[in-house]
Enzyme design. Structure first.
Site, short mmCIF file in Angstrom:
data_model
loop_
_atom_site.label_atom_id
_atom_site.label_comp_id
_atom_site.label_asym_id
_atom_site.label_seq_id
_atom_site.Cartn_x
_atom_site.Cartn_y
_atom_site.Cartn_z
N ILE A 7 0.81 -1.21 0.00
CA ILE A 7 0.00 0.00 0.00
C ILE A 7 0.85 1.26 0.00
CG2 ILE A 7 -0.19 0.24 2.52
CD1 ILE A 7 -3.22 0.85 2.04
N LYS A 8 2.12 1.12 0.40
CA LYS A 8 2.98 2.30 0.53
C LYS A 8 3.31 2.95 -0.82
CE LYS A 8 3.61 1.90 5.04
NZ LYS A 8 3.17 2.91 6.01
N ASP A 9 3.10 2.23 -1.92
CA ASP A 9 3.32 2.83 -3.24
C ASP A 9 2.48 4.09 -3.41
OD1 ASP A 9 4.87 0.63 -3.71
OD2 ASP A 9 3.66 -0.18 -5.33
#
Length: 464
Positions: free
Chosen positions: A54-56
Site C-alpha cells: 500500500i505504501k506505493d
C-alpha cells in the site's frame, strides 16, 4: 481502461509502472471468519500494487508534492527512514523519475526487505532498533543527519508528511467506498505511520459518519494508551517483533479523532494469523495483515450480521519468508504450538519471578547491593523504565576485580545487551536453548496482564 466497439474491456497501457498503482481488489474472506465474525469481511489486497504494498500510493504522492513545492529538484537524492515498503515505493518512483535513494532501516526488519530495496539501486543503512528515536544511532536520527549532509537531498518523512494521509484520502478511501457501493460499516487497519487509517478513514466518515474505524496496535507501542488516556507513556515501549505497525512516538499522520478504537495484538497471534491467511484463504500477505485479522477476531463481539468489514492487507508475504513463513524461525520465537511445560507453567508454579531492574544512570554499587540483597545472579538495566541492557554476576565480578573504582560509575558503562524477550507461551525446551554463557537469562512477557518475568539457568534446571 475503456471499452472498444464490441463492448469488451480494452487493454489499458500504462505509460510507466507508476500508472499501475491503485485500484486493488477487495477479496472476500471465507474460511478464517466463518462462524466466528458476523457480517461480510473483505480484504483490500494491496499486494497488487507494483511494489507489492500500500505504501506505493503515498510514496508517489509525497514525491509529487515535493516536486510541486520545489523541495525535490532534478537529479536530487531521496532520503527516508523506512522499514522497507515505503522505501520500495520511493525507489520505484525514483527509477522512473531519475532520483537517487538512501534509506535507513532497523535491524528488526527482514533481510528480504533490505535486499528488495537494493534491487532498485537504493543504498540501505541498517541501524539498531532498541534505541530511543532521539538517539543519534536511531534510523530516524541517521536519516535526518543525512538530509543535512547530502547535497540536493530531500527527506520524505512519511511519519509527519501529511501527503501520506492525503494519498489515502484521495485514493484508498474512495476506492473502498466505490467497491462496497457505500455499504462499508467498519474499516480495520494496522497503524504505523497512520497515513492509511487517517486518510481513508476520514474520507469514509465524510461519506457516512456511522462507519467505525478500528486501528490495530501491537504490544510495545504507545498508540492505544494515548488514544484512551491522552498520556504518552514511555513505560508502554519495549521491543516487539511485529513489523509495520506500532510506534514509540506519535506521528503527525495519526489522526486520533478519526480512529474509534485501538486493539492490541500479540506478536505470536499476528505471526500465526499471517500463516493462516496464506493456508486458509490463499492470499500471500505480510505480517501486518496477520495483525489486522487477529485484531478483528478479538473484536468479533462488536460485529453484527449486516456489517461490511474491510480489512487492509498492507503488503506481500514474500518479504517474510525468513520469518513468519519459516518454521525454524517460528519455533525459535515460541510461536508454533508444542506439548510440554511452557514459561506460563513456570510462572504459575512460582518458579519464575517478576523482573527487577535499575536505571542505567545509577551507580554500579547500587546494582551490586540489589543483587546481593535479593540473591539475584542477574538484573535488567532500564532507561526511563525502558529495557536497554543487562548485568550478570560473573561480568560484574570481572569489572570490579579489574577496576574497583567502577562501582561509583553509572551502571550503563558496564552493562551488557538486554536479555531477549519471548512470549509467555514459549515451551521450556526452547527456553533452555536460549540460555548461553553470553545470555544468562530470558525475559518472558505476559502481554495480556502486562507483566514481565525473568527465567534464569537455575530456574530451568529445576524443571528440566
Amino acid at each position: 481502461s475503456g471499452e472498444d466497439t464490441s463492448g469488451r474491456v480494452a487493454l489499458m497501457i500504462c505509460e510507466t509502472i507508476l500508472d499501475a498503482i491503485g485500484q486493488t481488489p477487495l477479496v472476500r474472506i471465507n474460511t478464517i471468519t466463518r462462524g466466528v465474525v458476523k457480517g461480510t469481511v473483505l480484504a483490500k489486497v494491496e499486494t497488487f500494487n507494483p511494489g507489492n504494498s500500500i505504501k506505493d500510493r503515498m510514496a508517489v504522492r509525497m514525491i509529487e508534492e515535493a516536486e510541486r513545492t520545489g523541495k525535490l529538484k532534478a537529479g536530487g537524492t531521496i532520503i527516508e527512514g523506512t522499514s522497507g515498503n515505503t522505501g520500495m515505493g520511493l525507489a520505484i518512483a525514483a527509477v522512473v523519475k531519475g532520483y537517487r535513494c538512501i534509506f535507513t532501516t532497523t535491524d528488526k526488519q527482514s533481510k528480504e526487505k533490505v535486499d528488495a530495496l537494493k534491487a532498485f539501486g537504493a543504498e540501505v543503512i541498517v541501524c539498531p532498533t532498541n534505541v530511543d528515536p532521539e538517539d543519534p544511532r536511531s534510523y530516524y536520527s541517521v536519516s535526518s543527519r543525512l538530509e543535512r549532509e547530502v547535497p540536493n537531498s530531500w527527506k520524505a518523512n512519511q511519519y509527519d508528511n501529511l501527503a501520506n494521509a492525503a494519498a489515502h484520502y484521495e485514493q484508498t478511501g474512495p476506492e473502498i467506498w466505490a467497491q462496497t457501493e457505500g455499504r462499508i460499516t467498519h474499516l480495520v487497519v494496522g497503524v504505523g505511520t497512520g497515513g492509511t487509517i487517517s486518510g481513508a478513514g476520514r474520507y469514509l466518515k465524510e461519506q457516512n459518519p456511522a462507519i467505525r474505524v478500528w486501528g490495530i496496535d501491537t504490544y510495545g507501542s504507545v498508540f492505544k494508551k494515548y488514544k484512551e488516556t491522552g498520556i504518552f507513556d514511555k513505560h508502554e515501549i519495549y521491543p516487539y517483533i511485529t513489523e509495520g505497525i506500532g510506534e514509540d512516538f506519535l506521528p503527525k499522520n495519526v489522526d486520533f479523532s478519526v480512529i474509534d478504537h485501538f486493539e492490541k495484538v500479540t506478536d505470536k497471534d499476528a505471526a500465526v494469523m499471517t500463516r493462516r491467511i496464506a493456508r486458509e484463504e490463499g492470499i500471500f500477505a505480510g505480517n501486518s495483515a496477520g495483525s489486522a485479522m487477529a485484531g478483528l477476531l478479538q473484536l468479533r463481539d462488536r460485529c453484527s450480521d449486516d456489517d461490511v468489514i474491510v480489512v487492509i492487507f498492507h503488503d506481500h508475504g514474500s518479504r517474510y519468508l525468513g520469518k513468519m513463513f519459516n518454521d525454524d524461525w517460528m519455533r525459535e520465537k515460541g510461536f508454533l504450538e508444542s506439548s510440554g511445560m511452557t514459561a506460563r507453567d513456570m510462572v504459575a508454579l512460582g518458579l519464575s519471578g517478576e523482573l527487577r531492574s535499575i536505571e542505567c544512570n545509577e551507580p554500579v554499587e547500587h546494582a551490586l547491593t540489589l543483587m546481593s540483597e535479593h540473591d539475584f545472579s542477574q538484573i535488567s538495566i532500564t532507561h526511563d523504565q525502558r529495557l536497554v541492557g543487562s548485568l550478570h554476576e560473573a561480568h560484574l565480578y570481572d569489572c570490579l576485580r579489574a577496576r574497583p573504582a567502577v562501582k561509583r560509575e553509572p551502571v550503563e558503562g558496564i552493562m551488557l545487551p538486554a536479555f531477549p524477550f519471548v512470549d509467555i507461551s514459549t515451551p521450556v525446551d526452547l527456553l533452555s536453548t536460549m540460555i548461553t554463557p553470553a545470555n544468562t537469562a530470558v525475559l518472558v512477557r505476559d502481554f495480556k496482564t502486562d507483566k514481565t518475568f525473568i527465567i534464569t539457568r537455575s530456574d530451568l534446571m529445576r524443571v528440566l
